[in-house]
Design an enzyme around this catalytic site. Structure first.
Site, mmCIF file in Angstrom:
data_model
loop_
_atom_site.group_PDB
_atom_site.id
_atom_site.type_symbol
_atom_site.label_atom_id
_atom_site.label_comp_id
_atom_site.label_asym_id
_atom_site.label_seq_id
_atom_site.Cartn_x
_atom_site.Cartn_y
_atom_site.Cartn_z
ATOM 1 N N HIS A 129 -3.413 40.618 -13.658
ATOM 2 C CA HIS A 129 -2.452 39.564 -14.013
ATOM 3 C C HIS A 129 -1.150 40.135 -14.592
ATOM 4 O O HIS A 129 -0.210 39.399 -14.854
ATOM 5 C CB HIS A 129 -3.090 38.521 -14.951
ATOM 6 C CG HIS A 129 -3.242 38.956 -16.371
ATOM 7 N ND1 HIS A 129 -4.423 39.439 -16.879
ATOM 8 C CD2 HIS A 129 -2.358 38.978 -17.391
ATOM 9 C CE1 HIS A 129 -4.252 39.729 -18.163
ATOM 10 N NE2 HIS A 129 -3.008 39.461 -18.490
ATOM 11 N N GLY B 190 -4.059 44.466 -20.163
ATOM 12 C CA GLY B 190 -4.066 45.689 -19.363
ATOM 13 C C GLY B 190 -4.401 46.924 -20.160
ATOM 14 O O GLY B 190 -4.645 47.985 -19.605
#
Length: 254
Positions: free
Chosen positions: A58, A202
């Site tokens: 994402h 992340g």
């Protein structure tokens, strides 16, 4: 439920890693900052070799909008240890589902190799299928997001230690109520207070010296009963290895 990503459409969060502390500068050498070309930090990521980075799917803002910075500690101060590299290829997981957040993992191939040394090193990954026990204390790191509209302290890297929460507990009706798939890991405290937050997406969740999780999503940040949710790296180890291998075998055949 929110993705822990600072995108243009979301409220500008001023939180960073919640309830954590600033580690010794340059002690977390494998983390990278994924930024826009005008130097806005968007997400974290981590180096797995000098050409490849793992982050969340994402965090995909597009190849031509992205810049990778390794060897950084304070995003607002030039320390002379930073290396800026442009990405050459983004490989989000083919099964990534934006709605369920399942398979929220992406590989980034860099245009040029990162120089490994005193300020930058690679992260180790778990073997395919390895599980990490409930209660094991891991640590997640990131820059989160500090508002660019004045008054922020130098945005140094932050880190926080969190215990692994069982999928059963995380999926209970008091918590995520079945939204946690086998490709996800939960970590946090049932009382809340410590968590990853927007802009930490992340980034690495490290247990026993290996990256077992990628910061993926959650409900708010550091809320009681809602631990942070991470992509389970050990479920994707084969995919990571095969993707990198097939990239090089393709190049050799051309």
């Amino acid at each position: 439920f929110i993705s822990l990503f600072f995108g243009s459409g979301q409220n500008s969060a001023t939180e960073r890693i919640v309830g954590g502390y600033a580690p010794v500068p340059h002690s977390i050498k494998y983390i990278v900052s994924i930024q826009t070309r005008d130097r806005q930090h968007m997400c974290g990521g981590f180096l797995i070799n000098k050409y490849w980075i793992v982050t969340a799917a994402h965090c995909n803002i597009g190849l031509h909008k992205m810049l990778i910075v390794a060897g950084d500690y304070s995003l607002t101060i030039y320390e002379g240890t930073e290396q800026q590299i442009l990405p050459q290829l983004l490989v989000p997981h083919p099964a990534y589902n934006r709605t369920t957040n399942n398979s929220d993992i992406m590989l980034i191939k860099l245009r040029a190799p990162i120089n490994l040394g005193s300020f930058v090193s690679i992260a180790l990954l778990p073997r395919q299928g390895t599980t990490i026990a409930e209660g094991r204390v891991c640590r997640v790191s990131g820059w989160g997001y500090t508002s660019p509209s004045g008054g922020q302290i130098p945005s140094t890297l932050r880190t926080v230690k969190l215990p692994i929460i069982s999928t059963e507990k995380c999926n209970s009706s008091e918590s995520f109520n079945g939204s946690i798939t086998e490709n996800m890991i939960c970590a946090g405290y049932s009382i809340g207070g410590k968590d990853a937050c927007k802009g930490d997406s992340g980034g690495p969740l490290v247990c026993d010296g290996r990256v077992y999780g990628v910061v993926s999503w959650g409900k708010g940040c550091a809320e009681a009963q809602f631990p942070g949710v991470y992509t389970a790296v050990s479920k994707f180890r084969k995919w990571i290895d095969n993707t990198i291998l097939s990239y090089y075998s393709r190049c050799n055949n051309n």
